[in-house]
Design an enzyme around this catalytic site. Structure first.
Site, PDB file in Angstrom:
ATOM      1  N   ASP A  27      -3.753  -6.292   4.726  1.00  0.00           N
ATOM      2  CA  ASP A  27      -4.752  -7.153   5.386  1.00  0.00           C
ATOM      3  C   ASP A  27      -4.671  -8.600   4.926  1.00  0.00           C
ATOM      4  O   ASP A  27      -5.088  -9.507   5.633  1.00  0.00           O
ATOM      5  CB  ASP A  27      -6.157  -6.599   5.124  1.00  0.00           C
ATOM      6  N   ASN A  39       0.847  -1.201   0.000  1.00  0.00           N
ATOM      7  CA  ASN A  39       0.000   0.000   0.000  1.00  0.00           C
ATOM      8  C   ASN A  39       0.880   1.247   0.000  1.00  0.00           C
ATOM      9  O   ASN A  39       2.107   1.148   0.000  1.00  0.00           O
ATOM     10  CB  ASN A  39      -0.948  -0.028   1.209  1.00  0.00           C
TER      11      ASN A  39
HETATM   12  N1  CTP Z   1      -3.352  -3.418  12.067  1.00  0.00           N
HETATM   13  C1  CTP Z   1      -2.579  -4.482  12.496  1.00  0.00           C
HETATM   14  N2  CTP Z   1      -2.586  -5.645  11.812  1.00  0.00           N
HETATM   15  C2  CTP Z   1      -3.355  -5.786  10.721  1.00  0.00           C
HETATM   16  C3  CTP Z   1      -4.144  -4.707  10.271  1.00  0.00           C
HETATM   17  C4  CTP Z   1      -4.110  -3.525  10.968  1.00  0.00           C
HETATM   18  O1  CTP Z   1      -1.878  -4.354  13.504  1.00  0.00           O
HETATM   19  N3  CTP Z   1      -3.349  -6.924  10.073  1.00  0.00           N
HETATM   20  C5  CTP Z   1      -3.342  -2.187  12.863  1.00  0.00           C
HETATM   21  C6  CTP Z   1      -2.753  -0.987  12.167  1.00  0.00           C
HETATM   22  O2  CTP Z   1      -1.366  -0.885  12.428  1.00  0.00           O
HETATM   23  C7  CTP Z   1      -3.536   0.147  12.809  1.00  0.00           C
HETATM   24  C8  CTP Z   1      -4.902  -0.443  13.062  1.00  0.00           C
HETATM   25  O3  CTP Z   1      -4.697  -1.866  13.111  1.00  0.00           O
HETATM   26  O4  CTP Z   1      -2.996   0.507  14.046  1.00  0.00           O
HETATM   27  C9  CTP Z   1      -5.960  -0.161  12.033  1.00  0.00           C
HETATM   28  O5  CTP Z   1      -5.452  -0.392  10.746  1.00  0.00           O
HETATM   29  P1  CTP Z   1      -6.320  -0.075   9.452  1.00  0.00           P
HETATM   30  O6  CTP Z   1      -5.542  -0.458   8.233  1.00  0.00           O
HETATM   31  O7  CTP Z   1      -6.875   1.315   9.544  1.00  0.00           O
HETATM   32  O8  CTP Z   1      -7.566  -1.014   9.660  1.00  0.00           O
HETATM   33  P2  CTP Z   1      -7.797  -2.538   9.418  1.00  0.00           P
HETATM   34  O9  CTP Z   1      -7.816  -3.233  10.756  1.00  0.00           O
HETATM   35  O10 CTP Z   1      -6.823  -3.073   8.429  1.00  0.00           O
HETATM   36  O11 CTP Z   1      -9.271  -2.539   8.858  1.00  0.00           O
HETATM   37  P3  CTP Z   1      -9.826  -1.979   7.457  1.00  0.00           P
HETATM   38  O12 CTP Z   1      -8.710  -2.173   6.464  1.00  0.00           O
HETATM   39  O13 CTP Z   1     -11.000  -2.836   7.208  1.00  0.00           O
HETATM   40  O14 CTP Z   1     -10.167  -0.537   7.692  1.00  0.00           O
END
Ligand code: CTP
Length: 399
Positions: free
Chosen positions: A279, A211
């Site tokens: 993700d 990303n």
């Molecule tokens: N995060 C994490 N591990 C993952 C995904 C996210 O530790 N596999 C953490 C990120 O570092 C951040 C928080 O969770 O502190 C939210 O990350 P974000 O990318 O905004 O959200 P997601 O949990 O990935 O959800 P979505 O993509 O559906 O918004």
């Protein structure tokens, strides 16, 4: 002022009537056990004499950029290396302007230019000069550089006018510096962990899913924690950023590696997970480069959620777990959902739908959502300043 004991302070005295107060600053610093070296600018010499400065500091006073007697010493480098902290008092409008533009035409400005040390600036000038738009713009730049401004105060001026521009009193300046060292000393007992940057999820040896995260915000948080005395570990996905002096940097590529490094770094007092973890990862990563005709679709599986894992850790959950939320819409709702689903203590939300803030930009505009349902909306600012704001709140919370 016990936190000033044995500290090495480089005092730069510029040409303003408040220069006479700098002698009192030297006296107070010496009384607190600090070592003081002084640069007196050419204009400063019109207000106080080198002899009065040396008499109080018991050190040679530095004035010239080039010293034909002892050029091998390279004062502009050695003075900056020597110092724990640089204090410019009084800082005139001219010196403030020179520093903001990166000029280096005398010893004082060159030392600042060559320095990576903490710099405190105590301005002193006429109220009209203080309110001049150029001066305001210059000061804003200095704050963005990470320098700290002390004062000035409102009061009667040497020129007879009344208003803002009087240099802060020596005691106030000394207190400020003492608190700076005290804060660092206090925070040395805290361990911090920061994750930053994207992760790369390899499809084959040469291709990956990732990303737009640059890692800048997380690196700035690690820098600020380190500057504030925390024992800081930064676990970074692939970025173009340089390592930070004093911060333990662990480089990882994938989410699995980031989780492993995170768990290996426990226990910590605080964890700030700012990384944009991919993700999904590829279900069956190929060892050889995939030929384009041999594949029609990719099978994905979910990556571990590092934040969730850490927030729910039975024995090693940090006292304070801070997550980020990268959102393009419904920022508040999505952040509150993440706060409760992931069981962290704070969520720092940033809008990543705009080009001038968030991913890749040097600026950010964040909102902080706390577990007790309160929230704070910070204005748009440089990521370095966002980091300082976050770290100030972390320090208050841990104390
Ligand atoms: N995060 C994490 N591990 C993952 C995904 C996210 O530790 N596999 C953490 C990120 O570092 C951040 C928080 O969770 O502190 C939210 O990350 P974000 O990318 O905004 O959200 P997601 O949990 O990935 O959800 P979505 O993509 O559906 O918004």
């Amino acid at each position: 002022m016990k936190n000033l004991n044995s500290k090495k302070i480089l005092l730069i005295i510029c040409g303003g009537i408040a220069a006479y107060k700098s002698l009192e600053i030297i006296r107070l610093l010496k009384k607190s056990g600090s070592k003081v070296k002084t640069i007196l600018t050419n204009n400063g010499k019109n207000f106080i004499t080198p002899l009065s400065v040396t008499s109080l500091s018991q050190e040679k006073v530095y004035t010239d950029l080039f010293n034909s007697d002892n050029e091998s010493e390279m004062d502009h480098i050695s003075l900056s290396r020597w110092a724990d902290l640089i204090l410019i008092a009084p800082a005139t409008a001219n010196t403030i302007s020179k520093i903001s533009y990166g000029l280096s035409d005398d010893l004082a400005s060159t030392v600042v230019f060559a320095s990576d040390k903490k710099i405190f600036i105590a301005p002193a000038m006429n109220v009209r000069m203080w309110e001049n738009q150029s001066n305001k713009d210059n000061l804003k730049k200095l704050i963005d550089f990470g320098h700290e401004i002390i004062g000035p105060e409102i009061g009667e001026m040497a020129c007879g006018e009344y208003g803002k521009g009087k240099m802060s009193e020596p005691e106030v300046i000394i207190n400020h510096i003492n608190n700076y060292f005290k804060n660092i000393e206090n925070n040395k007992r805290f361990k911090a962990l920061v994750t930053a940057g994207p992760t790369h999820e390899y499809i084959d040896p040469v291709r990956f899913i990732s990303n737009k995260s640059s890692g800048k915000q997380g690196y700035e948080i690690a820098r600020s924690l380190n500057e504030n005395g925390f024992d800081t570990t930064l676990i970074s996905g692939p970025t173009n950023l340089s390592s930070i002096k004093g911060v333990n940097l662990i480089k990882v590529k994938s989410a699995d590696e980031m989780l492993e490094a995170t768990l290996n770094s426990l226990p910590t007092d605080v964890a700030i997970l700012s990384s944009a973890v991919a993700d999904f990862k590829i279900k069956n990563k190929e060892k050889e480069k995939i030929k384009k005709n041999s594949i029609s679709e990719l099978s994905l599986e979910k990556n571990p959620d590092i934040l969730k894992h850490l927030s729910n850790h039975n024995s090693l959950r940090p006292k304070l777990v801070v997550g980020f939320a990268a959102e393009t819409s419904s920022i508040k709702n999505n952040s509150l959902k993440k706060l409760s689903e992931k069981n962290c203590d704070w969520i720092i939300a940033n809008d990543v739908s705009k080009d001038d803030i968030g991913f890749e930009s040097d600026f950010n505009k964040v909102s902080i959502f706390y577990k007790n349902n309160s929230e704070e909306n910070l204005p748009k600012m440089k990521k370095s300043n966002v980091a300082n704001e976050i770290v100030n709140r972390i320090i208050s919370q841990l104390n």
